[in-house]
Design an enzyme around this catalytic site. Structure first.
Site, short mmCIF file in Angstrom:
data_model
loop_
_atom_site.label_atom_id
_atom_site.label_comp_id
_atom_site.label_asym_id
_atom_site.label_seq_id
_atom_site.Cartn_x
_atom_site.Cartn_y
_atom_site.Cartn_z
N HIS A 277 9.28 2.88 -4.44
CA HIS A 277 9.75 1.69 -3.71
C HIS A 277 9.29 0.49 -4.50
O HIS A 277 8.36 0.58 -5.32
CB HIS A 277 9.17 1.69 -2.28
CG HIS A 277 7.68 1.90 -2.22
ND1 HIS A 277 6.77 0.89 -2.45
CD2 HIS A 277 6.93 3.02 -2.00
CE1 HIS A 277 5.53 1.37 -2.34
NE2 HIS A 277 5.60 2.67 -2.08
N HIS B 171 5.58 -2.19 0.49
CA HIS B 171 7.00 -1.83 0.37
C HIS B 171 7.71 -3.17 0.24
O HIS B 171 8.09 -3.78 1.23
CB HIS B 171 7.48 -1.06 1.61
CG HIS B 171 6.81 0.27 1.76
ND1 HIS B 171 6.84 1.00 2.91
CD2 HIS B 171 6.09 1.01 0.88
CE1 HIS B 171 6.16 2.13 2.75
NE2 HIS B 171 5.69 2.15 1.53
N HIS C 226 10.36 12.90 0.67
CA HIS C 226 10.43 11.43 0.59
C HIS C 226 10.99 11.01 -0.75
O HIS C 226 11.18 11.84 -1.65
CB HIS C 226 9.07 10.79 0.88
CG HIS C 226 7.95 11.21 -0.04
ND1 HIS C 226 7.83 10.73 -1.32
CD2 HIS C 226 6.91 12.06 0.13
CE1 HIS C 226 6.73 11.25 -1.88
NE2 HIS C 226 6.16 12.07 -1.02
N ASP D 187 -0.88 0.32 -4.89
CA ASP D 187 -0.53 1.51 -4.11
C ASP D 187 -0.77 2.73 -5.02
O ASP D 187 0.00 2.98 -5.94
CB ASP D 187 0.94 1.39 -3.70
CG ASP D 187 1.38 2.47 -2.72
OD1 ASP D 187 0.53 3.28 -2.31
OD2 ASP D 187 2.58 2.49 -2.38
N GLU E 263 5.98 8.11 -7.24
CA GLU E 263 5.09 8.89 -6.39
C GLU E 263 5.69 10.21 -5.88
O GLU E 263 5.88 10.39 -4.68
CB GLU E 263 4.66 8.05 -5.18
CG GLU E 263 5.76 7.31 -4.44
CD GLU E 263 5.23 6.56 -3.22
OE1 GLU E 263 4.54 7.19 -2.39
OE2 GLU E 263 5.50 5.36 -3.10
N TYR F 278 4.55 19.26 -0.58
CA TYR F 278 3.78 19.50 0.64
C TYR F 278 4.20 20.85 1.19
O TYR F 278 5.38 21.04 1.52
CB TYR F 278 4.07 18.39 1.66
CG TYR F 278 4.00 17.01 1.01
CD1 TYR F 278 2.80 16.32 0.92
CD2 TYR F 278 5.14 16.44 0.43
CE1 TYR F 278 2.73 15.08 0.29
CE2 TYR F 278 5.09 15.20 -0.20
CZ TYR F 278 3.88 14.53 -0.27
OH TYR F 278 3.83 13.31 -0.91
N HIS G 289 1.92 10.47 6.82
CA HIS G 289 1.29 9.21 7.22
C HIS G 289 -0.07 9.42 7.89
O HIS G 289 -0.47 8.65 8.76
CB HIS G 289 2.22 8.41 8.14
CG HIS G 289 3.40 7.85 7.43
ND1 HIS G 289 4.53 7.41 8.05
CD2 HIS G 289 3.62 7.66 6.10
CE1 HIS G 289 5.39 6.98 7.15
NE2 HIS G 289 4.87 7.12 5.96
N ASP H 109 -9.57 -10.93 23.38
CA ASP H 109 -9.55 -12.20 22.65
C ASP H 109 -9.90 -12.02 21.17
O ASP H 109 -10.29 -12.97 20.49
CB ASP H 109 -10.49 -13.21 23.30
CG ASP H 109 -11.93 -12.71 23.33
OD1 ASP H 109 -12.15 -11.54 22.97
OD2 ASP H 109 -12.82 -13.49 23.71
N GLU I 183 0.63 9.05 -7.35
CA GLU I 183 1.35 7.78 -7.25
C GLU I 183 0.73 6.73 -8.16
O GLU I 183 -0.48 6.49 -8.11
CB GLU I 183 1.31 7.28 -5.80
CG GLU I 183 1.93 5.91 -5.62
CD GLU I 183 2.04 5.48 -4.17
OE1 GLU I 183 1.21 5.94 -3.34
OE2 GLU I 183 2.95 4.69 -3.86
N ASP J 128 -4.31 8.23 -0.53
CA ASP J 128 -3.28 7.22 -0.81
C ASP J 128 -3.86 5.93 -0.26
O ASP J 128 -3.79 5.66 0.95
CB ASP J 128 -1.98 7.61 -0.11
CG ASP J 128 -0.84 6.62 -0.40
OD1 ASP J 128 -1.12 5.53 -0.91
OD2 ASP J 128 0.32 6.96 -0.10
N1 GLY Z 1 1.09 3.95 0.66
C1 GLY Z 1 2.41 3.79 1.11
C2 GLY Z 1 3.36 4.41 0.20
O1 GLY Z 1 2.96 5.12 -0.69
O2 GLY Z 1 4.52 4.17 0.27
MN MN Z 2 3.97 4.03 -2.26
MN MN Z 3 0.97 5.07 -1.42
#
Ligand code: GLY
Ligand code: MN
Ligand code: MN
Length: 466
Positions: free
Chosen positions: A361, A368, A357, A274, A411, A415, A246, A39, A434, A263
């Site tokens: 964004h 996002h 990546h 962000d 960003e 890696y 992630h 709950d 970023e 991040d």
């Molecule tokens: N923190 C999510 C991204 O950097 O897209």
């Molecule tokens: Mn981001």
């Molecule tokens: Mn980020």
């Protein structure tokens, strides 16, 4: 009770009304409460489209806007018993004065009132595929109207997706939004500074440093400045964890000699920030860490320089990739004899092994954020190509042309997972930098730079406050 700058939202409702036209009616529910376990609910977060149009943060509310610009809110009625448990409710009686909507009713009256409001409209607009069951409810309302056509009701003939219209409006941030986003960026930057300094201080004191110690520091800074919550799940990744894109702040040990990738950023009054920073846990970069860091920083600088009104959304990514790929060749992460020239590396996407990546964004109410990444005026210009890595056929459409007021992240990262042929001194290093940018006529404004990015400045910051 929240204070709302009602003129901001009235202006947005008027703009939306012009877009849906005199025969239109828009129905915008807020988000449901969501169960976490048994709950207990998750911390409530309103729906961004709904909030954009009225600034109201209570659950169980729906906003209806008609083509004449009239805004009607359906919200929780006052209820002495429930307010003892859950907190004060604004209530429909106070809503018009507080929020600037033209009318307000109890949420229990939505079905009945909506039938009258839908009668005679041409088109009903609502966000498609975002609220479970909304389509069925709209069908239900329309069916009820159709049942009464013999008594003279007129049922809307069209249903249209409101998301497209609102996405376009939300894409360009107005002055009110930009001011909140700047403040969110400042608060988040403060959190990063504290985490950096705590890491070095605890290691100097010989303490056992864990990722959650740094996460707690971020949260403390966000909340003490009035942020409601982190804008997304904070990533605090020590050592090799930084190579997990992630990764979430957990209990990993932060070792002397590690890099830490954070991040994390706050949400403030409905707007996300962000930020990613990568720093040496003890305050001093090693040679290989610095080598990689400076390549990522140079790529971010190139991306920032490419972010300006008139440029395409993809320009910062392309600029960053060029610098990253050249850096990978220069330091032997990529073997020239195997991957060829810089052009080959970009063409064949060989850099993807270390940079997998995109460089940014949209950012706004959602981290996002909404908004098409293709240029609406050129949507018909489709070209196809084969992806160099997967062999998939990809449809390309011209990328969005940046306009002043659009906000995006920049960003880039590198890696390095251990792999044959990859120099060992770079193994398990993950770096991302970023920042959030608002596009201006001549370039962009970085709104998250209150935390340093340059090596010497990070090291100086971490030496302070022993
Ligand atoms: N923190 C999510 C991204 O950097 O897209
Ligand atoms: Mn981001
Ligand atoms: Mn980020």
């Amino acid at each position: 009770m929240q204070t709302v700058n009602s003129s901001v939202y009235a202006r947005r409702r008027a703009t939306l009304a012009r877009q849906i036209g005199p025969g239109g009616i828009a129905i915008v529910p807020t988000a449901p409460e969501r169960c976490r376990n048994r709950d207990s609910d998750f911390l409530y977060r309103h729906d961004s489209y709904f909030y954009y149009l009225c600034g109201f943060t209570e659950p169980h509310a729906t906003l209806v806007i008609t083509g004449d610009g009239h805004g009607t809110l359906f919200c929780q009625p006052k209820d002495r018993e429930r307010e003892i448990w859950d907190g004060l409710r604004l209530g429909p009686e106070a809503a018009p004065a507080q929020l600037g909507v033209e009318a307000a009713f109890s949420a229990t009256e939505l079905d009945a009132q909506l039938l009258a409001m839908l009668d005679g409209r041409e088109t009903v607009w609502y966000p498609f595929a975002t609220h479970t069951g909304l389509e069925t409810r709209v069908d239900g309302w329309l069916n009820k109207l159709r049942e009464r056509v013999r008594y003279g009701t007129l049922c809307p003939q069209q249903q249209r997706d409101l998301c497209g219209v609102l996405d376009e409006l939300r894409l360009v941030k107005d002055a009110h939004e930009q001011a909140i986003m700047r403040r969110a960026g400042q608060i988040s930057a403060g959190g990063h500074i504290r985490a950096m300094q705590l890491s070095a201080r605890m290691l100097r004191a010989g303490q056992d440093v864990r990722e959650y110690h740094l996460d707690a520091e971020l949260l403390h800074e966000f909340r003490r400045h009035g942020s409601q919550a982190p804008a997304y799940g904070s990533i605090v990744a020590a050592g090799a964890n930084a190579c997990v894109l992630h990764y979430r702040a957990d209990a990993g040990r932060v070792n002397d000699g590690d890099l830490v990738l954070i991040d994390a950023a706050c949400e403030l009054d409905g707007y996300a920030s962000d930020i990613t920073r990568t720093f040496p846990a003890n305050g001093c970069f090693t040679g290989p860490q610095r080598t990689l860091y400076d390549i990522v920083l140079a790529s971010q600088e190139a991306a920032v320089a490419a972010t300006k009104a008139g440029a395409r959304f993809t320009a910062p990514h392309d600029a960053a990739v060029k610098v990253l790929a050249q850096g990978m060749l220069d330091i032997g992460l990529l073997d020239k004899n195997k991957v060829g020239s810089l052009d080959d590396v970009i063409e064949q996407r060989a850099y993807f092994a270390f940079y997998m990546h995109r460089t940014g964004h949209w950012i706004g109410m959602d981290v996002h954020d909404c908004g098409a990444y293709t240029e609406p005026s050129e949507i018909g210009q489709v070209s196809t190509r084969k992806d160099a890595l997967t062999g998939e056929t990809i449809k390309d459409r011209p990328a969005r042309i940046l306009r002043p007021g659009m906000a995006l992240t920049i960003e880039p990262g590198i890696y390095v997972r251990p792999a044959p042929g990859v120099p060992e001194h770079f193994h398990n290093i993950g770096i991302r930098i970023e920042d959030d940018a608002i596009v201006t006529a001549s370039g962009c404004e970085l709104i998250t730079r209150d935390v340093p990015v340059v090596v010497a400045e990070i090291e100086a910051l971490m030496r302070e406050r022993a």
